[in-house]
Enzyme design. Structure first.
Site, PDB file in Angstrom:
ATOM      1  CG  ASN A  12      34.685  12.143  21.639  1.00  0.00           C
ATOM      2  OD1 ASN A  12      33.687  11.657  21.123  1.00  0.00           O
ATOM      3  ND2 ASN A  12      34.799  13.426  21.912  1.00  0.00           N
ATOM      4  CG  HIS A  14      30.187  11.986  20.072  1.00  0.00           C
ATOM      5  ND1 HIS A  14      28.872  11.870  19.709  1.00  0.00           N
ATOM      6  CD2 HIS A  14      30.197  12.036  21.420  1.00  0.00           C
ATOM      7  CE1 HIS A  14      28.124  11.849  20.781  1.00  0.00           C
ATOM      8  NE2 HIS A  14      28.905  11.942  21.841  1.00  0.00           N
ATOM      9  CG  ASP A  69      44.008  17.500  21.592  1.00  0.00           C
ATOM     10  OD1 ASP A  69      43.491  16.687  22.382  1.00  0.00           O
ATOM     11  OD2 ASP A  69      44.255  18.681  21.909  1.00  0.00           O
ATOM     12  N   GLY A 148      29.444  17.980  22.414  1.00  0.00           N
ATOM     13  CA  GLY A 148      30.218  19.057  23.044  1.00  0.00           C
ATOM     14  C   GLY A 148      29.551  20.427  22.916  1.00  0.00           C
ATOM     15  CE1 TYR A 149      32.346  24.037  25.797  1.00  0.00           C
ATOM     16  CE2 TYR A 149      33.838  22.610  24.576  1.00  0.00           C
ATOM     17  CZ  TYR A 149      33.477  23.245  25.743  1.00  0.00           C
ATOM     18  OH  TYR A 149      34.253  23.083  26.866  1.00  0.00           O
ATOM     19  CG  ASP A 150      28.902  20.322  17.645  1.00  0.00           C
ATOM     20  OD1 ASP A 150      29.841  21.117  17.443  1.00  0.00           O
ATOM     21  OD2 ASP A 150      28.984  19.105  17.367  1.00  0.00           O
ATOM     22  CE  LYS A 170      30.632  18.565  14.376  1.00  0.00           C
ATOM     23  NZ  LYS A 170      30.721  18.022  15.746  1.00  0.00           N
ATOM     24  CG  HIS A 175      36.607  21.663  14.032  1.00  0.00           C
ATOM     25  ND1 HIS A 175      35.233  21.507  13.976  1.00  0.00           N
ATOM     26  CD2 HIS A 175      36.987  21.086  15.195  1.00  0.00           C
ATOM     27  CE1 HIS A 175      34.819  20.882  15.062  1.00  0.00           C
ATOM     28  NE2 HIS A 175      35.867  20.609  15.822  1.00  0.00           N
ATOM     29  NE  ARG A 176      36.834  15.667  15.256  1.00  0.00           N
ATOM     30  CZ  ARG A 176      35.971  16.417  15.938  1.00  0.00           C
ATOM     31  NH1 ARG A 176      34.728  16.585  15.517  1.00  0.00           N
ATOM     32  NH2 ARG A 176      36.342  17.015  17.040  1.00  0.00           N
TER      33      ARG A 176
HETATM   34  P1  ITT Z   1      40.111  12.025  23.238  1.00  0.00           P
HETATM   35  O1  ITT Z   1      41.120  12.978  23.853  1.00  0.00           O
HETATM   36  O2  ITT Z   1      40.045  10.714  23.953  1.00  0.00           O
HETATM   37  O3  ITT Z   1      40.284  11.880  21.752  1.00  0.00           O
HETATM   38  P2  ITT Z   1      38.217  14.070  24.022  1.00  0.00           P
HETATM   39  O4  ITT Z   1      36.734  14.216  23.887  1.00  0.00           O
HETATM   40  O5  ITT Z   1      38.828  14.215  25.386  1.00  0.00           O
HETATM   41  O6  ITT Z   1      38.628  12.659  23.397  1.00  0.00           O
HETATM   42  P3  ITT Z   1      39.861  16.274  23.082  1.00  0.00           P
HETATM   43  O7  ITT Z   1      40.857  16.095  24.175  1.00  0.00           O
HETATM   44  O8  ITT Z   1      40.372  16.455  21.678  1.00  0.00           O
HETATM   45  O9  ITT Z   1      38.846  15.052  22.987  1.00  0.00           O
HETATM   46  O10 ITT Z   1      38.912  17.461  23.453  1.00  0.00           O
HETATM   47  C1  ITT Z   1      38.082  18.020  22.521  1.00  0.00           C
HETATM   48  C2  ITT Z   1      36.995  18.825  23.211  1.00  0.00           C
HETATM   49  O11 ITT Z   1      36.731  19.991  22.402  1.00  0.00           O
HETATM   50  C3  ITT Z   1      35.726  18.010  23.271  1.00  0.00           C
HETATM   51  O12 ITT Z   1      35.599  17.369  24.489  1.00  0.00           O
HETATM   52  C4  ITT Z   1      34.677  19.072  23.048  1.00  0.00           C
HETATM   53  O13 ITT Z   1      34.384  19.653  24.273  1.00  0.00           O
HETATM   54  C5  ITT Z   1      35.378  20.111  22.157  1.00  0.00           C
HETATM   55  N1  ITT Z   1      35.132  19.838  20.725  1.00  0.00           N
HETATM   56  C6  ITT Z   1      36.046  19.485  19.799  1.00  0.00           C
HETATM   57  N2  ITT Z   1      35.479  19.259  18.605  1.00  0.00           N
HETATM   58  C7  ITT Z   1      34.165  19.448  18.777  1.00  0.00           C
HETATM   59  C8  ITT Z   1      33.056  19.325  17.925  1.00  0.00           C
HETATM   60  O14 ITT Z   1      33.153  18.925  16.662  1.00  0.00           O
HETATM   61  N3  ITT Z   1      31.870  19.588  18.435  1.00  0.00           N
HETATM   62  C9  ITT Z   1      31.737  19.962  19.702  1.00  0.00           C
HETATM   63  N4  ITT Z   1      32.709  20.066  20.602  1.00  0.00           N
HETATM   64  C10 ITT Z   1      33.941  19.825  20.134  1.00  0.00           C
END
Ligand code: ITT
Length: 190
Positions: A12, A14, A69, A148-150, A170, A175-176
């Site tokens: 990812n 982002h 994650d 994502g869900y932002d 952000k 959270h990050r």
């Molecule tokens: P990697 O596993 O390769 O790191 P991923 O996108 O699959 O990338 P995750 O398995 O950690 O990442 O899944 C996180 C999901 O949760 C992500 O796809 C979003 O849908 C959601 N998410 C997490 N943090 C977010 C954020 O800051 N803003 C929006 N959506 C978020």
């Protein structure tokens, strides 16, 4: 710690950009691979460790490896999508539409983002940092920043979605951001 060069075991992009904003002076280089192991862990931490260990194996233990994650837990859905957030639906508008559909007619909109960061030093020590962000799911998507869900997540104490509040917000509050702060504190104690 200033100037740390880490590989991020993530597909990812982002996340790499966000983490570089959150870890001042660090270089966070995404590890672009198509053979990541399936995320079979029961918790965010388990999945972050899985990704970090994979990153360590493919960089032959020669690099610091960061993995993250994260996910979204919705109260009215018993904590779903949670650790399955990335597999709930294709990220972006399809995932947002599916979630809004599930919550149609439901008043309880409370939700939480969680981020779990794991850092493996080149000699294999493990450090971690966790962060959460409480909020609620909006009735419709608004805003264009973030991912994502932002566009449907309104943090507690705010009237706008994370996608409207933007990347600078952000970097201070997500959270990050909180997980990155906790990781930096763990690193300074180590
Ligand atoms: P990697 O596993 O390769 O790191 P991923 O996108 O699959 O990338 P995750 O398995 O950690 O990442 O899944 C996180 C999901 O949760 C992500 O796809 C979003 O849908 C959601 N998410 C997490 N943090 C977010 C954020 O800051 N803003 C929006 N959506 C978020």
């Amino acid at each position: 710690m200033d100037g740390l060069k880490a590989v991020l075991a993530s597909r990812n992009r982002h996340k790499a950009r966000e983490l570089e904003r959150l870890l001042p002076g660090w270089t966070v280089e995404p590890l672009d691979r198509d053979d990541y192991p399936p995320e079979t862990g029961a918790t965010y931490y388990d999945n972050a460790v899985l990704k970090a260990r994979f990153g360590r194996a493919v960089t032959l233990g020669e690099r610091w490896v960061l993995a993250e994650d994260s996910g979204l837990e919705v109260e009215a859905l018993g904590g779903r999508p949670g650790v399955l957030s990335a597999r709930y639906a294709p990220e972006g508008p399809p995932a947002v539409a599916k979630l809004l559909g599930e919550l149609e007619g439901i008043d309880d909109r409370r939700a939480h983002y969680t981020s779990e960061l794991v850092l493996l030093s080149f000699d294999g020590r493990e450090l971690r940092g966790t962060g959460t962000l409480d909020g609620r799911i909006a009735d419709e998507p608004v805003g264009s920043e973030g991912f994502g869900y932002d566009p449907i997540f309104v943090p507690e104490g705010q009237e706008r979605t994370v996608a409207e509040l933007g990347n600078e917000w952000k970097a201070e509050n997500s959270h990050r951001a909180r997980a990155a702060q906790a990781l930096l504190e763990a690193l300074s104690r180590s």
